[in-house]
Write a protein that holds these residues in place. Structure first.
Motif, PDB file in Angstrom:
ATOM      1  N   THR A 127      27.982-123.806 -50.993  1.00 10.85           N
ATOM      2  CA  THR A 127      28.192-125.045 -50.254  1.00 10.85           C
ATOM      3  C   THR A 127      27.985-126.252 -51.161  1.00 10.85           C
ATOM      4  OG1 THR A 127      25.896-125.123 -49.579  1.00 10.85           O
ATOM      5  CG2 THR A 127      27.426-123.954 -48.110  1.00 10.85           C
ATOM      6  N   ASN A 128      28.538-127.378 -50.735  1.00  7.25           N
ATOM      7  CA  ASN A 128      28.463-128.598 -51.539  1.00  7.25           C
ATOM      8  C   ASN A 128      27.018-129.053 -51.732  1.00  7.25           C
ATOM      9  OD1 ASN A 128      31.154-128.835 -52.052  1.00  7.25           O
ATOM     10  ND2 ASN A 128      31.567-130.274 -50.394  1.00  7.25           N
ATOM     11  N   PHE A 129      26.196-128.904 -50.697  1.00  4.32           N
ATOM     12  CA  PHE A 129      24.805-129.349 -50.824  1.00  4.32           C
ATOM     13  C   PHE A 129      24.105-128.623 -51.966  1.00  4.32           C
ATOM     14  CE2 PHE A 129      20.339-128.541 -49.887  1.00  4.32           C
ATOM     15  CZ  PHE A 129      19.851-129.843 -49.863  1.00  4.32           C
ATOM     16  N   TRP A 130      24.191-127.293 -51.969  1.00  2.00           N
ATOM     17  CA  TRP A 130      23.490-126.535 -53.010  1.00  2.00           C
ATOM     18  C   TRP A 130      24.123-126.743 -54.390  1.00  2.00           C
ATOM     19  CZ3 TRP A 130      18.913-125.408 -51.836  1.00  2.00           C
ATOM     20  CH2 TRP A 130      18.554-125.050 -50.528  1.00  2.00           C
ATOM     21  N   LYS A 131      25.438-126.962 -54.411  1.00  3.26           N
ATOM     22  CA  LYS A 131      26.059-127.228 -55.717  1.00  3.26           C
ATOM     23  C   LYS A 131      25.595-128.571 -56.274  1.00  3.26           C
ATOM     24  CE  LYS A 131      30.383-126.431 -54.482  1.00  3.26           C
ATOM     25  NZ  LYS A 131      31.853-126.296 -54.612  1.00  3.26           N
ATOM     26  N   ASN A 132      25.397-129.568 -55.417  1.00  3.23           N
ATOM     27  CA  ASN A 132      24.891-130.860 -55.879  1.00  3.23           C
ATOM     28  C   ASN A 132      23.456-130.742 -56.365  1.00  3.23           C
ATOM     29  OD1 ASN A 132      27.218-132.418 -55.450  1.00  3.23           O
ATOM     30  ND2 ASN A 132      26.748-132.645 -53.271  1.00  3.23           N
ATOM     31  N   VAL A 133      22.661-129.905 -55.669  1.00  3.94           N
ATOM     32  CA  VAL A 133      21.270-129.696 -56.120  1.00  3.94           C
ATOM     33  C   VAL A 133      21.259-128.983 -57.459  1.00  3.94           C
ATOM     34  CG1 VAL A 133      19.098-128.515 -55.597  1.00  3.94           C
ATOM     35  CG2 VAL A 133      20.346-129.703 -53.777  1.00  3.94           C
ATOM     36  N   ARG A 134      22.066-127.932 -57.601  1.00  5.80           N
ATOM     37  CA  ARG A 134      22.126-127.186 -58.861  1.00  5.80           C
ATOM     38  C   ARG A 134      22.662-128.041 -60.002  1.00  5.80           C
ATOM     39  NH1 ARG A 134      26.109-123.185 -56.943  1.00  5.80           N
ATOM     40  NH2 ARG A 134      26.240-122.586 -59.149  1.00  5.80           N
ATOM     41  N   TYR A 135      23.586-128.995 -59.677  1.00  2.00           N
ATOM     42  CA  TYR A 135      24.126-129.903 -60.703  1.00  2.00           C
ATOM     43  C   TYR A 135      23.009-130.753 -61.322  1.00  2.00           C
ATOM     44  CZ  TYR A 135      26.556-133.995 -62.571  1.00  2.00           C
ATOM     45  OH  TYR A 135      26.986-135.022 -63.374  1.00  2.00           O
ATOM     46  N   LEU A 136      22.063-131.209 -60.463  1.00  2.00           N
ATOM     47  CA  LEU A 136      20.963-132.031 -60.969  1.00  2.00           C
ATOM     48  C   LEU A 136      19.829-131.199 -61.554  1.00  2.00           C
ATOM     49  CD1 LEU A 136      20.803-134.701 -58.116  1.00  2.00           C
ATOM     50  CD2 LEU A 136      21.872-134.919 -60.368  1.00  2.00           C
ATOM     51  N   MET A 137      19.800-129.920 -61.220  1.00  6.18           N
ATOM     52  CA  MET A 137      18.781-129.027 -61.791  1.00  6.18           C
ATOM     53  C   MET A 137      19.165-128.663 -63.231  1.00  6.18           C
ATOM     54  SD  MET A 137      16.294-128.226 -59.602  1.00  6.18           S
ATOM     55  CE  MET A 137      15.758-126.550 -59.958  1.00  6.18           C
ATOM     56  N   PRO A 138      18.219-128.209 -64.039  1.00  6.73           N
ATOM     57  CA  PRO A 138      18.561-127.762 -65.401  1.00  6.73           C
ATOM     58  C   PRO A 138      19.331-126.445 -65.344  1.00  6.73           C
ATOM     59  CG  PRO A 138      16.271-127.293 -64.920  1.00  6.73           C
ATOM     60  CD  PRO A 138      16.767-128.087 -63.755  1.00  6.73           C
ATOM     61  N   PRO A 139      19.997-126.074 -66.418  1.00  7.77           N
ATOM     62  CA  PRO A 139      20.682-124.769 -66.435  1.00  7.77           C
ATOM     63  C   PRO A 139      19.678-123.659 -66.167  1.00  7.77           C
ATOM     64  CG  PRO A 139      21.366-126.084 -68.315  1.00  7.77           C
ATOM     65  CD  PRO A 139      20.221-126.814 -67.685  1.00  7.77           C
ATOM     66  N   THR A 140      20.086-122.677 -65.331  1.00  6.61           N
ATOM     67  CA  THR A 140      19.180-121.584 -64.970  1.00  6.61           C
ATOM     68  C   THR A 140      18.991-120.654 -66.154  1.00  6.61           C
ATOM     69  OG1 THR A 140      18.809-119.786 -63.419  1.00  6.61           O
ATOM     70  CG2 THR A 140      21.068-120.177 -64.100  1.00  6.61           C
ATOM     71  N   GLN A 141      17.794-120.036 -66.205  1.00 10.38           N
ATOM     72  CA  GLN A 141      17.466-119.140 -67.306  1.00 10.38           C
ATOM     73  C   GLN A 141      17.187-117.718 -66.846  1.00 10.38           C
ATOM     74  OE1 GLN A 141      14.894-121.059 -70.444  1.00 10.38           O
ATOM     75  NE2 GLN A 141      14.386-122.381 -68.703  1.00 10.38           N
TER      76      GLN A 141
END
Length: 575
Positions: A546-560
């Motif tokens: 969903t757009n909400f989680w994609k916007n949150v992930r966009y502002l989060m650092p790359p996952t490790q």
């Protein structure tokens, strides 16, 4: 002549004493005038246009204009009438008038600058009418001179060492045989008594002409009309510069040229030869064969030659070669222009296809390039989040971040206010999506702290070990709790003062009034905005697509960490 315009312009006024008789007397001239105009308008004359020859006269001098239709007057019984062009004003026949008609002439005694005009000569008889215009040009002499350099006569070409200059067009004004003509050079009197000059009637002969005799010569003669004396002058420019005669024909064009010509187009090649005398013949050929013999069809035609005489006693001959349609076989051939003479000069023309024109291609290329750039900018702006997430999921991104930090985000929320929505979002949705599905590591106060530790030290340590600070805002009832929340104070200090951590604001519901919010929250919202939760607490809201989680992930650092493949699957679904 009836003055209709004055009559028609008068507006009659009536009073109580006006009688029918008086009205009839006033209307009768008007009716007579209208009848005259109708008959005059009905007259149609055959228009012969404008005479090719103009009349020129210096301001203040007399001039007579002869009707250009004289030949018609001689052959038929015509009456001659002159009019000023553009009007029905007939030229006066009063000989005392400055401008008047005398037989078939208009006489200007003298001419003025405002007399420059077209004059119409109309010839009529009982059954026919013809009309032609004659132009009069009245000019001013150049300042300080007795002539105008732009309006002068030219003498005939030299025939010997002497030169004769005429004072032309005097027969209508004076008796040339008995007239006393004065001659000037550059407006200075000439000594006619010297052996250099010989004056006879209206001509001046200059003996042994040299370059010093070049210049502007003026003749003057007195003329009387109606007891008034006028002066008539004529100016002639004499030049002694004469080109030397050419001993042999010279091809002036072509000069071994190369022509770029389009396939299928029409082309005309001209051969031009300059020579001094005799007869010359010029032809177009290819491979020593005349064009007429080489091209048997009518696609390539050689015209007949044309001859002309130049003022400097030279002659010029031209001959055209016409291609009605250029074909492939015409390219890269030498078409010769050859003059048949003892010298036999030759010159050629080579036809080639036109060079590739890249202008259209370059224009189209840059238009497409600009269009692509604009579309790319718009697409990047619209799909920026998806593009970044797609890039992070590619093999080009190094997943291990060596910054010494343990957590990807510190989750801060008003935990002193127990709200069902807040607890559901923070304690269930965030861990389910960000931790389990996307592989992020979160620190949530109330879940991850160790018992017995000092709260202040523990929070400060957890925030310093986090890459992001996520602040979750609830409804307005929780705003006052944020102001005194010790955890929030430490986070704001660490994020804003020491500038070590980036902040992500999330609204669980739309907050329209931030008046009671802490200044730090207001600053963050103004600087980078907020992400608003619009979903319901259902199964679909747990999807990272969903757009909400994609916007949150966009502002989060790359996952490790290890995560589900669905977390980075780009989709256009909306919550």
């Amino acid at each position: 002549m009836l003055n209709c315009w004055n009559l028609s312009s008068r507006e009659p006024t009536y009073n109580n004493k006006t009688t029918l008789s008086t009205m009839s007397m006033q209307l009768f001239p008007l009716l007579l005038c209208l009848t005259y105009l109708a008959s005059h308008k009905a007259e149609l004359c055959e228009d012969y246009g404008v005479d090719d020859e103009k009349e020129y006269v210096s301001e203040g001098q007399p001039v007579y204009i002869t009707c250009p239709l004289n030949y018609a007057q001689m052959k038929n019984d015509f009456n001659v009438t002159w009019y000023i062009n553009g009007s029905q004003t007939q030229v006066s026949a009063d000989t005392q008038s400055r401008i008047h008609q005398n037989e078939n002439l208009i006489k200007f005694l003298p001419a003025r600058l405002d007399d420059t005009e077209y004059y119409a000569c109309v010839l009529r008889n009982s059954t026919y009418c013809i009309r032609q215009l004659k132009k009069l040009e009245v000019f001013k002499n150049d300042e300080g001179l007795c002539y105008n350099k732009d309006i002068m006569f030219s003498p005939e070409e030299f025939t010997s060492l002497s030169k004769t200059i005429n004072c032309p067009y005097l027969d209508d004004y004076v008796d040339v045989k008995n007239a006393k003509i004065k001659w000037f050079k550059e407006c200075q009197p000439l000594d006619i008594s010297s052996d250099k000059y010989f004056a006879l009637k209206n001509s001046l002969t200059i003996e042994n002409v040299t370059q010093q005799d070049e210049g502007n010569y003026t003749c003057e003669v007195s003329f009387q009309y109606n007891a008034t004396e006028f002066t008539i002058s004529r100016a002639t420019k004499l030049s002694t510069r004469v080109l030397p005669l050419i001993s042999a024909p010279v091809i002036t064009y072509p000069k071994n040229n190369i022509f770029n010509v389009q396939l299928g187009s029409y082309l005309s090649l001209t051969c031009e030869v300059l020579y001094s005398g005799g007869v010359v013949d010029l032809v177009w050929s290819y491979n020593d064969t005349m064009i007429d013999d080489y091209y048997t069809d009518s696609r390539v035609v050689m015209e007949y030659p044309h001859y002309a005489r130049l003022p400097d006693r030279h002659r010029i001959a031209t001959r055209n070669l016409n291609f009605s349609e250029i074909k492939e076989e015409d390219y890269n051939r030498k078409f010769f222009c050859e003059v048949y003479s003892p010298v036999n000069p030759k010159a050629y023309v080579i036809l080639k296809p036109p060079d590739t024109n890249l202008q259209g291609f370059l224009i189209a290329f840059f238009v497409v390039l600009v269009f692509v750039i604009i579309i790319s900018i718009i697409a990047i702006k619209i799909f920026k989040v998806d593009i970044v997430l797609l890039y992070r999921s590619s093999c080009f991104v190094q997943r291990s971040i060596q910054d010494g930090k343990i957590y990807d985000a510190y989750i801060m929320f008003p935990n002193m206010c127990l709200l069902y929505n807040m607890d559901m979002f923070v304690l269930k949705l965030l861990p389910e999506v960000l931790e389990r599905q996307c592989g992020y590591r979160l620190f949530i106060f109330g879940r991850d702290e160790l018992p017995g530790e000092a709260v202040a030290d523990f929070i400060d340590e957890a925030i310093s070990q986090s890459r992001r600070l996520v602040i979750v805002l609830g409804n307005t009832s929780s705003e006052n709790r944020l102001e005194n929340d010790f955890e929030q104070q430490i986070a704001m200090y660490d994020a804003l003062i020491r500038n070590k951590i980036k902040v992500i604001l999330i609204e669980l519901e739309k907050i329209t009034d931030y008046t009671n919010m802490p200044e730090s929250i207001k600053y963050i919202k103004q600087k980078q905005g907020v992400i608003r939760w619009k979903g319901q607490f259902t199964e679909s809201s747990l999807s990272p697509k969903t757009n909400f989680w994609k916007n949150v992930r966009y502002l989060m650092p790359p996952t490790q960490g290890v995560y589900s493949q669905d977390c980075d699957h780009i989709t256009s679904e909306h919550v």
